[in-house]
Write an enzyme that holds these catalytic residues in place. Structure first.
Site, mmCIF file in Angstrom:
data_model
loop_
_atom_site.group_PDB
_atom_site.id
_atom_site.type_symbol
_atom_site.label_atom_id
_atom_site.label_comp_id
_atom_site.label_asym_id
_atom_site.label_seq_id
_atom_site.Cartn_x
_atom_site.Cartn_y
_atom_site.Cartn_z
ATOM 1 N N TRP A 102 0.828 -1.211 0.000
ATOM 2 C CA TRP A 102 0.000 0.000 0.000
ATOM 3 C C TRP A 102 0.858 1.256 0.000
ATOM 4 C CZ3 TRP A 102 -4.272 -0.752 -2.167
ATOM 5 C CH2 TRP A 102 -4.959 -1.948 -1.987
ATOM 6 N N ASP A 172 -2.033 6.668 6.125
ATOM 7 C CA ASP A 172 -3.070 5.822 5.542
ATOM 8 C C ASP A 172 -3.460 4.802 6.615
ATOM 9 O OD1 ASP A 172 -4.619 3.932 4.316
ATOM 10 O OD2 ASP A 172 -3.149 3.388 2.766
ATOM 11 N N LYS A 196 -13.164 -1.566 6.500
ATOM 12 C CA LYS A 196 -12.519 -2.490 7.437
ATOM 13 C C LYS A 196 -13.056 -2.250 8.854
ATOM 14 C CE LYS A 196 -8.864 -1.947 4.184
ATOM 15 N NZ LYS A 196 -8.853 -3.230 3.492
HETATM 16 C C1 LIG Z 1 -3.746 0.150 3.875
HETATM 17 C C2 LIG Z 1 -4.626 0.296 2.662
HETATM 18 N N1 LIG Z 1 -4.527 1.401 1.910
HETATM 19 C C3 LIG Z 1 -5.284 1.572 0.820
HETATM 20 C C4 LIG Z 1 -6.190 0.623 0.417
HETATM 21 C C5 LIG Z 1 -7.022 0.864 -0.813
HETATM 22 O O1 LIG Z 1 -8.273 1.209 -0.386
HETATM 23 P P1 LIG Z 1 -9.516 1.400 -1.384
HETATM 24 O O2 LIG Z 1 -9.825 0.070 -1.938
HETATM 25 O O3 LIG Z 1 -10.565 1.939 -0.451
HETATM 26 O O4 LIG Z 1 -9.116 2.384 -2.414
HETATM 27 C C6 LIG Z 1 -6.348 -0.543 1.174
HETATM 28 C C7 LIG Z 1 -7.336 -1.548 0.753
HETATM 29 O O5 LIG Z 1 -7.425 -2.651 1.192
HETATM 30 C C8 LIG Z 1 -5.538 -0.708 2.317
HETATM 31 O O6 LIG Z 1 -5.646 -1.823 3.053
#
Ligand SMILES: Cc1ncc(COP(=O)(O)O)c(C=O)c1O
Length: 360
Positions: A102, A172, A196
């Site tokens: 991520w 994040d 989540k």
């Molecule tokens: C730590 C983290 N950042 C970003 C994301 C991406 O999120 P989204 O699918 O809401 O764009 C996720 C998705 O699982 C994540 O776990």
């Protein structure tokens, strides 16, 4: 009706009590003869729901009036772009810490908007460690420092909040928000996809210090400018009303559980049980350094990957769902967010022990 134990990384398990209440209120919200889904977001009834959700979140996380709380759309992935679009000025540099898939995505996206300095990375340990803060090569005066406190795929969680002086710290928090108390005042901006620990997919939460608003350039679209949403109570356009309402129910549920501090105790106990079992077994393993193991996402592999399919199929039959690891890393992953009860972890451990006995 029987509800299985759901270990999905996201969209993830929601508290059964919340779903029950939503079901009861679905067709006829408080005698109004319609569903919240069918109501204007400008209706006084919805505005009250929205305001209460924000206040409950502020109470749970201790968010002061120095911060705006925004209820947006587009997922955390849109924040990968919105953060630099709003905070990275012409000629400035933003620092990023690379601790997993991520962070990498956030870094790649930010690179479209300006200078990015990857101040530290744990790619050399295959993202099983968090680079010690004293090894970080931060820029002289970064526009902000971005990190991902909990890497959902690798199951890697920081055991500390980075110290970055006067630079805004951007996090994040998609997969760790509300899992334990944090000092919001240490951050310039926090964002999280809701699916989540907050509610259903489709809602994205942003908590931003008000002095960081209004920095976006004139070319930034209104919808991607934090100022727009802060000025309009997140109702510049039609917000994801039902997801917002459900998030509000989750916040009320969290308060009933005794708040985030109580959740943290349970979460730590759940995680310690599962890691303890894995470490004591010769059959399952987790590669992450002990101090940086995630309380929310527990990846593990079986001694023989040929047994993965059988493990998943038997787990499914036992009512233990969504244990497959992320497609990029394989193996297994148990996501044990707030709404996953301790009994789910106990049942999973019993299943794993039995599987090992029969196949180890
Ligand atoms: C730590 C983290 N950042 C970003 C994301 C991406 O999120 P989204 O699918 O809401 O764009 C996720 C998705 O699982 C994540 O776990």
């Amino acid at each position: 009706m029987s509800r299985a134990y759901n270990f999905c990384a996201g969209p993830a398990a929601l508290p059964t009590d919340v779903l029950e209440q939503a079901r009861q209120e679905m067709l006829d919200y408080q005698g109004m003869g319609l569903s919240i889904m069918e109501m204007s977001h400008r209706d006084k009834v919805f505005v009250e729901i929205a305001e209460r959700a924000e206040q409950d979140l502020r109470d749970l996380m201790g968010i002061s009036e120095d911060y705006a709380v925004l209820f947006l759309q587009g997922g955390a992935s849109t924040q990968f772009a919105m953060v630099p679009m709003n905070l990275l000025g012409e000629g400035q540099t933003a620092d990023y810490i690379n601790t997993g898939q991520w962070s990498k995505k956030a870094i790649k996206e930010a690179g479209r908007y300006g200078n990015i300095n990857v101040a530290a990375s744990s790619e050399d340990t295959n993202f099983t460690t968090v680079p010690p803060q004293d090894s970080w090569q931060l820029s002289a005066n970064p526009a902000y420092v971005h990190y991902c406190p909990n890497e959902t795929i690798g199951g890697l969680e920081y055991s500390f909040i980075p110290e970055v002086g006067d630079s805004p710290l951007v996090a994040d928090m998609s997969s760790t928000i509300l899992s334990r108390p944090i000092d919001v005042n240490r951050f310039g901006l926090i964002y999280a996809g809701a699916q989540k620990n907050i509610g259903p997919a489709g809602l994205t939460l942003v908590i931003v210090r008000k002095d960081l608003l209004g920095k976006a350039g004139a070319h930034v679209p209104a919808m991607l400018n934090y100022q727009t949403h802060a000025d309009n109570g997140s109702m510049y356009n039609t917000p994801p009303t039902y997801a917002w309402y459900l998030a509000g129910l989750v916040f009320q549920w969290l308060k009933k559980q005794g708040g985030v501090a109580n959740m943290a105790e349970t979460n730590q106990r759940k995680a310690e049980k599962l890691y303890g079992f894995i470490d004591n077994s010769g059959f399952y393993s987790n590669p992450v350094e002990t101090i940086s193991r995630s309380w929310m996402n527990v990846p593990f592999v079986l001694a023989d990957a040929n047994l993965d399919k059988q493990f998943l199929s038997e787990a499914d039959k036992a009512g233990l769902l969504n244990l497959k690891g992320h497609r990029s890393v394989g193996g297994m992953r148990a996501s044990i967010y707030n709404a996953v009860p301790e009994a789910a972890v106990d049942t999973l451990i019993a299943f794993m022990a039995d599987f090992e006995k029969r196949n180890g």
